[in-house]
Design an enzyme around this catalytic site. Structure first.
Site, short mmCIF file in Angstrom:
data_model
loop_
_atom_site.label_atom_id
_atom_site.label_comp_id
_atom_site.label_asym_id
_atom_site.label_seq_id
_atom_site.Cartn_x
_atom_site.Cartn_y
_atom_site.Cartn_z
N LEU A 190 8.44 -5.39 26.14
CA LEU A 190 8.45 -6.43 25.10
C LEU A 190 7.19 -6.26 24.25
CD1 LEU A 190 8.96 -10.24 25.80
CD2 LEU A 190 7.17 -9.42 24.29
N GLY A 203 7.01 -6.78 14.09
CA GLY A 203 7.51 -6.53 12.74
C GLY A 203 6.48 -5.99 11.77
N GLY A 255 2.30 -3.90 11.22
CA GLY A 255 1.00 -3.39 11.65
C GLY A 255 0.93 -2.78 13.04
N ASP A 288 9.37 -11.04 17.04
CA ASP A 288 8.52 -11.43 15.92
C ASP A 288 9.02 -12.77 15.39
OD1 ASP A 288 6.42 -9.61 14.08
OD2 ASP A 288 7.27 -11.35 13.06
N SER A 302 -9.79 -8.63 20.06
CA SER A 302 -10.48 -8.07 18.89
C SER A 302 -11.94 -7.86 19.25
CB SER A 302 -10.38 -9.04 17.71
OG SER A 302 -11.27 -8.64 16.68
N TYR A 339 -10.86 -17.51 14.56
CA TYR A 339 -10.26 -16.26 15.04
C TYR A 339 -11.07 -15.68 16.21
CZ TYR A 339 -8.41 -11.46 14.73
OH TYR A 339 -7.84 -10.24 15.00
N LYS A 398 -9.82 -15.10 20.06
CA LYS A 398 -9.77 -13.77 20.67
C LYS A 398 -10.70 -13.67 21.88
CE LYS A 398 -6.69 -11.84 18.00
NZ LYS A 398 -5.41 -11.36 18.55
N ILE A 429 -8.70 -2.17 11.54
CA ILE A 429 -7.52 -1.30 11.54
C ILE A 429 -6.73 -1.54 10.26
CG2 ILE A 429 -5.46 -0.62 12.86
CD1 ILE A 429 -8.11 -0.34 14.48
N THR A 474 -3.98 -2.48 8.39
CA THR A 474 -2.69 -3.18 8.51
C THR A 474 -2.63 -4.25 7.42
OG1 THR A 474 -3.43 -5.06 9.86
CG2 THR A 474 -2.90 -3.02 11.06
#
Ligand code: NAP
Length: 251
Positions: free
Chosen positions: A13, A18, A20, A40, A146, A159, A163, A192, A194
């Protein structure tokens, strides 16, 4: 569908499938022979990811990962759709809602926590139960955290906190689930390429690139290759680890 490979025949799974990094993980896993449950919030995007793979018994599912009822419904759909038990899961769904701490709205703090941290908790709990009940050997759960969790990042108090929470969750899950032969690890990407980082202004990208010893942003497939390692038997004695995929970034 690849018949051999490090993940041959394993049902995996991937959330955030969907776009990046989640999309790249699906591609890398499929190349190693895995069967994908691509999930997603936008099912069409997960289906687009599957359309990029060689034919195989993959399937896409829609879920808002922050909703326990949707996560439970998705797990029931996956169980009835596939004949083999789930053995690998990657929690890659995530969002940003950036602002300076003094200006950040409470609703943006809450939404980040709901998707990035609670969503990871819900997925780890649901998948942990499923793998335990199926009594499969060598389950692997991979949580995408992250590097910002360890360093902080201006404009990302919400964020970074979410994380960092994912790291604590991962280390605890690794201790609790080891007795069911389930390994739980975190991957800490740096910057990265994305859609999530497309919004970073050019001048900031230039400054950040100078701080990265390898001199460039990473590619989603470079995170995905680390996930292949963690999903496979090659990492059979690795659990509770945080693997940094940052090009050496340390700031
Ligand atoms: P991305 O391209 O924006 O992909 C994230 C995916 O998660 C999207 O398909 C998104 O759908 C989906 N999603 C959002 N909310 C969801 C929800 N409630 N339930 C289920 N799916 C949801 O971002 P990415 O860069 O690949 O990031 C993947 C993971 O890596 C995230 O956890 C991110 O925090 C982490 N990460 C990324 C970087 C980086 O530099 N890119 C660095 C460190 C960590 P929609 O597009 O429809 O919203």
């Amino acid at each position: 569908m690849a018949t051999g490979g490090l993940l041959a025949g394993r049902l995996a799974l991937v959330s955030g499938a969907g776009s990046g990094i989640g999309r790249a993980i699906c591609q890398a896993f499929a190349k190693e022979g895995a069967i994908l449950a691509a999930v997603d919030v936008n099912k069409n995007n997960a289906e687009s990811t599957l359309s990029m793979l060689q034919d195989g018994p993959h399937a896409a599912f829609s879920v808002d990962i922050s909703s326990s009822s949707e996560v439970n419904a998705m797990m029931a759909q996956i169980k009835s759709h596939f004949s083999q038990p789930l053995i690998v899961a990657v929690s890659a769904a995530g969002i940003t809602r950036d602002h300076f701490l003094l200006k950040m709205e409470e609703k943006h703090f809450d939404r980040i926590m709901d998707i990035n941290l609670k969503g990871t908790f819900l997925l780890n709990q649901a998948v942990g139960r499923a793998i335990r009940d199926a009594e499969t050997k060598d389950g692997s759960i991979i949580n995408i955290s992250s590097i910002s969790a360890l360093r902080g990042n201006i404009g990302q108090a919400n964020y970074c906190a979410s994380k960092a929470g994912v790291i604590g969750l991962t280390k605890t899950a690794a201790k609790e689930l080891a007795k069911f032969n389930i390994r739980v690890n975190a991957v800490l990407p740096g910057f990265i390429e994305t859609p999530m980082t497309d919004v970073v202004p050019e001048r900031v990208r230039d400054i950040v690139s100078l701080l990265i010893p390898l001199g460039r942003f990473g590619r989603p497939e470079e995170v995905a290759d680390t996930c292949v390692f963690l999903a496979s038997d090659k990492s059979r004695y690795v659990t509770g680890a945080c693997l940094e995929v940052t090009g050496g970034l340390y700031m």
